[in-house]
Scaffold this motif. Structure first.
Motif, PDB file in Angstrom:
ATOM      1  N   ASN A   8      58.202  10.280  -1.102  1.00  0.00           N
ATOM      2  CA  ASN A   8      57.836   9.922   0.266  1.00  0.00           C
ATOM      3  C   ASN A   8      56.391  10.323   0.503  1.00  0.00           C
ATOM      4  O   ASN A   8      56.079  11.489   0.630  1.00  0.00           O
ATOM      5  N   LEU A   9      55.502   9.370   0.547  1.00  0.00           N
ATOM      6  CA  LEU A   9      54.078   9.667   0.679  1.00  0.00           C
ATOM      7  C   LEU A   9      53.656   9.943   2.105  1.00  0.00           C
ATOM      8  O   LEU A   9      52.657  10.584   2.341  1.00  0.00           O
TER       9      LEU A   9
ATOM     10  N   VAL B 116      43.030  15.038  11.347  1.00  0.00           N
ATOM     11  CA  VAL B 116      42.636  16.367  10.884  1.00  0.00           C
ATOM     12  C   VAL B 116      42.837  16.418   9.375  1.00  0.00           C
ATOM     13  O   VAL B 116      43.887  16.029   8.869  1.00  0.00           O
ATOM     14  N   GLU B 117      41.812  16.892   8.661  1.00  0.00           N
ATOM     15  CA  GLU B 117      41.900  17.046   7.210  1.00  0.00           C
ATOM     16  C   GLU B 117      42.035  18.521   6.883  1.00  0.00           C
ATOM     17  O   GLU B 117      41.235  19.337   7.325  1.00  0.00           O
ATOM     18  N   LEU B 118      43.052  18.864   6.090  1.00  0.00           N
ATOM     19  CA  LEU B 118      43.259  20.241   5.649  1.00  0.00           C
ATOM     20  C   LEU B 118      42.960  20.328   4.162  1.00  0.00           C
ATOM     21  O   LEU B 118      43.445  19.516   3.381  1.00  0.00           O
TER      22      LEU B 118
ATOM     23  N   PRO C  83      54.231  14.596  -1.214  1.00  0.00           N
ATOM     24  CA  PRO C  83      53.540  15.820  -1.641  1.00  0.00           C
ATOM     25  C   PRO C  83      52.005  15.672  -1.636  1.00  0.00           C
ATOM     26  O   PRO C  83      51.474  14.599  -1.874  1.00  0.00           O
ATOM     27  N   ALA C  84      51.346  16.796  -1.350  1.00  0.00           N
ATOM     28  CA  ALA C  84      49.888  16.847  -1.287  1.00  0.00           C
ATOM     29  C   ALA C  84      49.344  17.588  -2.498  1.00  0.00           C
ATOM     30  O   ALA C  84      50.033  18.412  -3.092  1.00  0.00           O
ATOM     31  N   ASN C  85      48.085  17.292  -2.827  1.00  0.00           N
ATOM     32  CA  ASN C  85      47.437  17.976  -3.937  1.00  0.00           C
ATOM     33  C   ASN C  85      46.314  18.854  -3.401  1.00  0.00           C
ATOM     34  O   ASN C  85      46.482  20.053  -3.242  1.00  0.00           O
TER      35      ASN C  85
ATOM     36  N   VAL D 256      55.022  19.609   0.805  1.00  0.00           N
ATOM     37  CA  VAL D 256      55.078  20.034  -0.595  1.00  0.00           C
ATOM     38  C   VAL D 256      53.673  19.958  -1.169  1.00  0.00           C
ATOM     39  O   VAL D 256      53.007  18.930  -1.058  1.00  0.00           O
ATOM     40  N   VAL D 257      53.209  21.059  -1.763  1.00  0.00           N
ATOM     41  CA  VAL D 257      51.932  21.090  -2.468  1.00  0.00           C
ATOM     42  C   VAL D 257      52.230  21.004  -3.950  1.00  0.00           C
ATOM     43  O   VAL D 257      52.999  21.815  -4.489  1.00  0.00           O
TER      44      VAL D 257
END
Length: 85
Positions: free
Chosen positions: A1-2, A54-56, A15-17, A82-83
């Protein structure tokens, strides 16, 4: 799930990188963004000033599951992030 999506906020990618983006779909302003690890320790904290997207930067976080807490003017939203590396 993007993309994590509801009527108020879109969170992507998940998930994020390295980066995570939060896009508001509401006129209610986002005041604060906090992230907690599985032990409840705050690992990220940012005050927001009237930004629609917002960019984290997640580069310093270990891979795993985190709770993203978004404080809007009149409500609190929580999302699982999820990282992955």
């Amino acid at each position: 799930n993007l993309t994590e999506n509801n009527e108020e906020v879109i969170i992507y990618p998940n998930p994020a990188n390295q980066q995570l983006f939060i896009q508001l779909q509401t006129i209610e302003p986002l005041v604060k963004v906090e992230m907690f690890d599985v032990f409840g320790k705050m690992v990220f904290n940012k005050s927001i000033n009237n930004e629609q997207i917002v960019e984290l930067n997640l580069g310093n976080l270990s891979k795993g599951v985190y709770l993203l807490q978004l404080t809007l003017q009149n409500k609190l939203l929580e999302k699982k992030v999820v990282v992955s590396r």
